[in-house]
Design an enzyme around this catalytic site. Structure first.
Site, mmCIF file in Angstrom:
data_model
loop_
_atom_site.group_PDB
_atom_site.id
_atom_site.type_symbol
_atom_site.label_atom_id
_atom_site.label_comp_id
_atom_site.label_asym_id
_atom_site.label_seq_id
_atom_site.Cartn_x
_atom_site.Cartn_y
_atom_site.Cartn_z
ATOM 1 N N LYS A 1 -8.687 13.347 4.658
ATOM 2 C CA LYS A 1 -7.401 12.815 5.128
ATOM 3 C C LYS A 1 -6.454 12.852 5.949
ATOM 4 O O LYS A 1 -6.252 14.089 6.643
ATOM 5 C CB LYS A 1 -7.309 12.701 3.229
ATOM 6 C CG LYS A 1 -5.832 13.867 3.122
ATOM 7 C CD LYS A 1 -5.232 13.776 2.088
ATOM 8 C CE LYS A 1 -6.236 14.367 0.938
ATOM 9 N NZ LYS A 1 -6.069 12.286 -0.364
ATOM 10 N N LYS B 1 -14.152 8.607 -3.314
ATOM 11 C CA LYS B 1 -15.848 9.038 -2.711
ATOM 12 C C LYS B 1 -16.108 9.528 -3.872
ATOM 13 O O LYS B 1 -17.134 10.313 -3.682
ATOM 14 C CB LYS B 1 -15.628 9.047 -1.726
ATOM 15 C CG LYS B 1 -15.403 7.627 -0.730
ATOM 16 C CD LYS B 1 -14.430 7.161 0.685
ATOM 17 C CE LYS B 1 -14.055 6.100 0.516
ATOM 18 N NZ LYS B 1 -13.220 5.809 1.681
ATOM 19 N N HIS C 1 0.439 -1.725 0.012
ATOM 20 C CA HIS C 1 -0.131 -0.229 0.038
ATOM 21 C C HIS C 1 0.819 1.615 0.149
ATOM 22 O O HIS C 1 0.613 2.153 0.456
ATOM 23 C CB HIS C 1 -1.173 -0.173 1.417
ATOM 24 C CG HIS C 1 -1.914 -1.280 1.307
ATOM 25 N ND1 HIS C 1 -3.185 -0.864 0.525
ATOM 26 C CD2 HIS C 1 -1.853 -2.263 1.926
ATOM 27 C CE1 HIS C 1 -4.157 -1.836 0.657
ATOM 28 N NE2 HIS C 1 -2.898 -2.741 1.491
ATOM 29 N N LYS D 1 1.232 14.462 1.562
ATOM 30 C CA LYS D 1 -0.598 15.029 1.325
ATOM 31 C C LYS D 1 -0.307 16.502 1.125
ATOM 32 O O LYS D 1 -1.414 16.984 0.430
ATOM 33 C CB LYS D 1 -0.926 14.776 1.817
ATOM 34 C CG LYS D 1 -1.723 12.561 2.461
ATOM 35 C CD LYS D 1 -2.305 12.481 3.445
ATOM 36 C CE LYS D 1 -2.582 10.393 3.378
ATOM 37 N NZ LYS D 1 -3.058 10.332 2.630
HETATM 38 C C1 KVN Z 1 0.610 1.878 7.070
HETATM 39 C C2 KVN Z 1 0.521 1.557 8.196
HETATM 40 N N1 KVN Z 1 -1.457 3.153 3.191
HETATM 41 C C3 KVN Z 1 -0.695 2.225 5.058
HETATM 42 C C4 KVN Z 1 -0.316 2.130 6.625
HETATM 43 C C5 KVN Z 1 -0.024 1.775 8.968
HETATM 44 C C6 KVN Z 1 -1.566 2.238 8.497
HETATM 45 C C7 KVN Z 1 -0.958 2.109 7.123
HETATM 46 O O1 KVN Z 1 -3.397 2.578 2.085
HETATM 47 C C8 KVN Z 1 -4.698 3.428 1.173
HETATM 48 C C9 KVN Z 1 -4.508 3.911 0.035
HETATM 49 C C10 KVN Z 1 -2.890 5.513 0.517
HETATM 50 C C11 KVN Z 1 -2.299 5.187 1.538
HETATM 51 C C12 KVN Z 1 -2.745 3.428 2.252
HETATM 52 O O2 KVN Z 1 -1.574 5.457 1.795
HETATM 53 O O3 KVN Z 1 -2.642 5.602 -1.064
HETATM 54 O O4 KVN Z 1 -5.200 4.779 -0.401
HETATM 55 C C13 KVN Z 1 -5.460 2.043 0.637
HETATM 56 O O5 KVN Z 1 -4.657 1.218 0.047
HETATM 57 N N2 KVN Z 1 -1.486 3.522 4.335
HETATM 58 N N3 KVN Z 1 0.322 2.218 3.905
HETATM 59 N N4 KVN Z 1 0.097 2.812 2.594
#
Ligand code: KVN
Length: 825
Positions: A558, A670, A367, A564
């Site tokens: 966000k 969204k 992610h 961001k």
């Molecule tokens: C990493 C560590 N995302 C994380 C994360 C602890 C908690 C969360 O994932 C979303 C995506 C976003 C991204 C987010 O920043 O761009 O839309 C779902 O795929 N969270 N790492 N990445």
């Protein structure tokens, strides 16, 4: 009807009189309250229990159907499920809304005042956790046998208060009044081992067998939450684990005579599932976090494997044909060595066989590319906490590196680069590499992200395993994010094209011709106006603040993070303010700029950005020279419920991350779906939003990911931009010199320094001018309401691709190989 049906004497939800009776019964017998002396919360709890009752039979039927059909199942392992509130979602998905609404009205109450009593299930940070929740909704809606596994945190995402402009974190005590949706499974209990040591001995067949001994154990207890799909036929399950002390404490410790210490130790082991780590996209390499990860992974695997028998019978060899396990980022990736441990030590399999099973079972979603988010655990910590698991990681690494050497003999640097153990600066286990090596598929979450994944952080692995890497672009559930949260727009759409879009979002394309139908446009404009009025009403009631519903609602909501670029938004706000001060007659359309989001409690700069937004808002909102044209509001405690209130009212969606940093984004989807226009960079899913809606229907600005890369390669100097643009310089100086913080002029100096003295890591200054120009185009279009609405309608019509139903279908066919189980079929 089955025998169980006959016995359980269910009240049909069509029977309003029966529902009323059921509510009163619940209030009296489960809540223990006299109907003459009740609060809204009592009624909410009674109502939730009646709704849950109605889901329970369908839930059992669904589980029975999966069992009898003997179908392949998918398990979604995630440290986060950001569910939000459940009542309205369940009523609407089950198709019970009207009847319950009527029953409650006839009892002299309002459903709306009851549903606000529900606490949020905020068991996640942001996009990653919300994605998991959208996926659960889509799995159930599409009748797919999919189950969530996670942690039942006693404290979810902290609640954010703003005091004197600063973020204050308060514990989220969401379970305080009980959770009416869950079933505690006190009998579903697994032992999870920690610490101890490993002993190796040869068995009868001369094979070396390992035992993990003298461990300190914690029990994992299951809590189940039914997840109804749209239509209410399929009801899936989310199983969350809660830590319980073992009985060992009672036997050993209490006998030692130190009663208080024994209770204390017991509590300490139950602390494991106490709290969600509030850090989004940054690593929190703390011991408790590793313990949480292993705890829920170990319990989930035991649960998944409980039907498989080590002594023959139902053989674990068929596991990959019966089970798929998806790892939501690396957080559960310790499942890979853990499954190996079970197969080797408990089932007695040979390495090659066990490894084949493991790799065919797991797949991993990445992610984020942020280097500081990539999980690595100190070998030293794992050695103490999970000694047998670490041994297996070493063995996996040895097999893997042997394979790499045989394919690329003599490339010692490659070996060093891809090793699962980072040998530099204290040895650490690289969890992402472990996840790649142990999975048959690795996916990114938007096209650009998946491409960058292969060319940057996982370049070597993409060469080693080219077929393993794929893209599956994220999506959002149209049920929660349109049907349930925006009834005005949903009704308008349904009047125009029927209801099919709710489960097949591509149907929205039939709205396309209506973008040129002026009476439809008028209705669309009226819907947006209604939603803005509703939001303004809520904000007035809750915060005493008057948002101007005739202004453009320009919103960035966000997590607060430098990448961001909320600060870039602030630079635009200040620029606009300065222009209006210099020339109050500027024909800018009025804007109400809303920002919202939480900062990680330890993220100093992000918290300072919140304070800056509030101080800038304070200055601007109190300046009568601009008050009719510009208003700024920081929306406190942004969460799922607030998102559901805000998004329907948004005109302009701010998606302005530095190109190449936001993996996907899902808020962007969204807002598109709810008829906002996007101002954004060519980052994450924005790129695909542009492809879908058409480049003339979105405001794109700024450098591309390649250009950003090149900029830093060349040697980027933010000072060039500072001296090259007088308005930019003025805005930055105002921040740095205390224009918004007279009582403490140097308050925001750290922000100025990040941008100028520390290299502006996210290139705000390089994108500033292009952003301001794009904002000018936004103003221009907004002056023509019909032209704006036309583009907004086209955005809605072309947002069908961003349904999580489409996303889940891709996972199901390209990764999991699971198929729908049609109810009663
Ligand atoms: C990493 C560590 N995302 C994380 C994360 C602890 C908690 C969360 O994932 C979303 C995506 C976003 C991204 C987010 O920043 O761009 O839309 C779902 O795929 N969270 N790492 N990445």
């Amino acid at each position: 009807m089955s025998a169980q049906h006959d016995l359980c004497n269910e009240v049909e939800p069509t029977d309003v009189e029966g529902l009323k009776q059921a509510l009163v019964n619940r209030l009296i017998y489960s809540i223990g309250k006299d109907p003459l002396q009740t609060t809204n919360r009592d009624w909410f709890l009674a109502l939730a229990q009646v709704v849950r009752d109605h889901m329970t039979l369908r839930w059992m039927e669904t589980m029975r159907g999966y069992y009898l059909g003997n179908v392949k199942r998918v398990y979604y392992l995630s440290m986060e499920f950001l569910i939000g509130r459940t009542l309205r979602n369940s009523l609407l998905n089950m198709g019970f809304y009207e009847q319950f609404n009527q029953a409650i009205e006839e009892m002299g109450m309002e459903l709306d005042s009851l549903r606000y009593m529900e606490e949020e299930a905020g068991l996640g940070n942001g996009g990653l956790g919300r994605l998991a929740a959208c996926f659960l909704d889509s799995l159930a809606t599409m009748h797919l046998p999919g189950f969530g596994y996670g942690i039942r945190y006693e404290y979810g995402m902290f609640s954010q208060a703003i005091e004197n402009g600063y973020q204050i974190e308060r514990p989220d005590t969401w379970l305080r009044y009980g959770n009416p949706w869950e079933f505690a499974r006190t009998e579903v209990l697994y032992r999870v081992q920690f610490r101890g040591h490993v002993s190796a001995q040869y068995d009868g067949q001369g094979r070396l067998r390992h035992q993990w001994l003298d461990t300190e154990d914690v029990m994992a207890m299951a809590f189940d939450t039914p997840i109804p799909g749209h239509g209410g036929q399929t009801v899936n399950n989310l199983r969350l684990w809660s830590a319980k002390a073992t009985r060992d404490f009672d036997l050993r410790y209490f006998n030692e005579g130190n009663y208080i210490k024994a209770v204390d130790d017991k509590n300490r082991s139950e602390n494991l599932s106490k709290v969600l780590y509030p850090d989004d996209t940054t690593e929190m390499g703390r011991e408790l976090r590793l313990r949480q990860e292993y705890f829920f992974v170990s319990a989930s695997l035991q649960d998944i494997l409980k039907g498989f028998d080590p002594d023959g019978g139902h053989s674990v060899e068929s596991l990959p044909n019966e089970v798929a396990i998806q790892l939501n980022d690396t957080h559960p990736s310790i499942a890979i060595p853990e499954l190996m441990r079970i197969l080797l030590d408990q089932h007695g399999l040979e390495w090659e066989k066990a490894w084949d099973i493991t790799r065919r079972t797991f797949s991993y979603t990445n992610h984020t590319l942020q280097p500081e988010a990539l999980e690595t655990w100190p070998v030293k910590l794992m050695e103490v906490l999970l000694p047998r698991v670490l041994q297996i990681i070493y063995d996996i690494n040895q097999h893997f590196l042997r394979d790499v050497s045989s394919r690329f003999p003599g490339d010692a640097d490659l070996i060093r680069r891809v090793s699962l153990i980072d040998e530099e600066g204290g040895r650490r286990v690289r969890m992402a590499y472990l996840a790649i090596v142990g999975s048959h598929k690795v996916n990114g979450v938007a096209k650009l992200h998946s491409d960058l994944m292969k060319t940057t952080i996982f370049r070597d692995f993409a060469k080693l395993y080219p077929d393993r890497f794929i893209n599956i672009t994220n999506g959002v559930t149209p049920r929660r994010w349109l049907t349930h949260s925006n009834s005005a727009l949903s009704n308008l759409i349904t009047r125009a094209i029927g209801t099919e879009w709710i489960t097949d979002l591509s149907q929205l394309k039939h709205l396309t011709p209506l973008a040129d139908d002026s009476s439809f446009l008028r209705e669309f404009i009226a819907v947006k106006q209604t939603n803005k009025g509703l939001l303004a009403g809520l904000v007035k009631k809750r915060h005493g603040i008057e948002l101007d519903p005739s202004a453009m609602f320009d919103t960035q909501i966000k997590r607060i993070h430098e990448y961001k670029r909320q600060l870039l938004n602030v630079l635009h706000i200040i620029t606009r303010y300065n222009r209006l001060r210099a020339n109050p007659n500027l024909d800018y359309p009025a804007r109400c700029i809303i920002l919202g989001g939480k900062a990680a409690p330890g993220y100093r700069i992000a918290k300072l950005i919140i304070k800056l937004i509030n101080d800038v808002a304070d200055t601007i909102n109190h300046d009568p020279a601009v008050s009719s044209k510009l208003q700024v509001w920081f929306a406190p405690n942004y969460n799922v419920s607030r998102a559901m209130e805000l998004i329907p009212a948004i005109d302009l969606s701010e998606q302005i991350s530095t190109a190449g940093t936001e993996a996907s984004g899902t808020g962007n989807m969204k807002m598109t779906l709810n008829g906002a226009l996007t101002i954004g960079t060519l980052d994450g899913a924005n790129i695909e939003i542009r492809e879908e809606v058409g480049k003339e229907n979105i405001f794109i600005f700024g450098k591309t990911a390649a250009e950003i890369h090149e900029l830093f390669q060349r040697g980027y100097s933010p000072w060039d931009y500072y001296y090259g643009n007088a308005e930019l310089r003025q805005a930055l100086d105002m921040i740095g010199n205390g224009f918004f913080s007279h009582e403490e002029p140097l308050r925001f100096r750290p922000l100025f320094d990040e941008l100028l003295h520390n290299g502006d890591r996210y290139a705000l200054l390089a994108d500033y001018e292009s952003y301001i120009t794009a904002q000018g185009k936004v103003d221009e279009l907004y002056r023509n309401p019909e032209a704006w609405a036309r583009k907004a309608v086209l955005n809605v019509a072309r947002s069908g691709y961003f349904s999580s139903d489409r996303t889940i279908n891709e996972y199901a066919s390209r990764i999991w190989n699971v198929v729908p189980v049609l109810p009663n079929g």
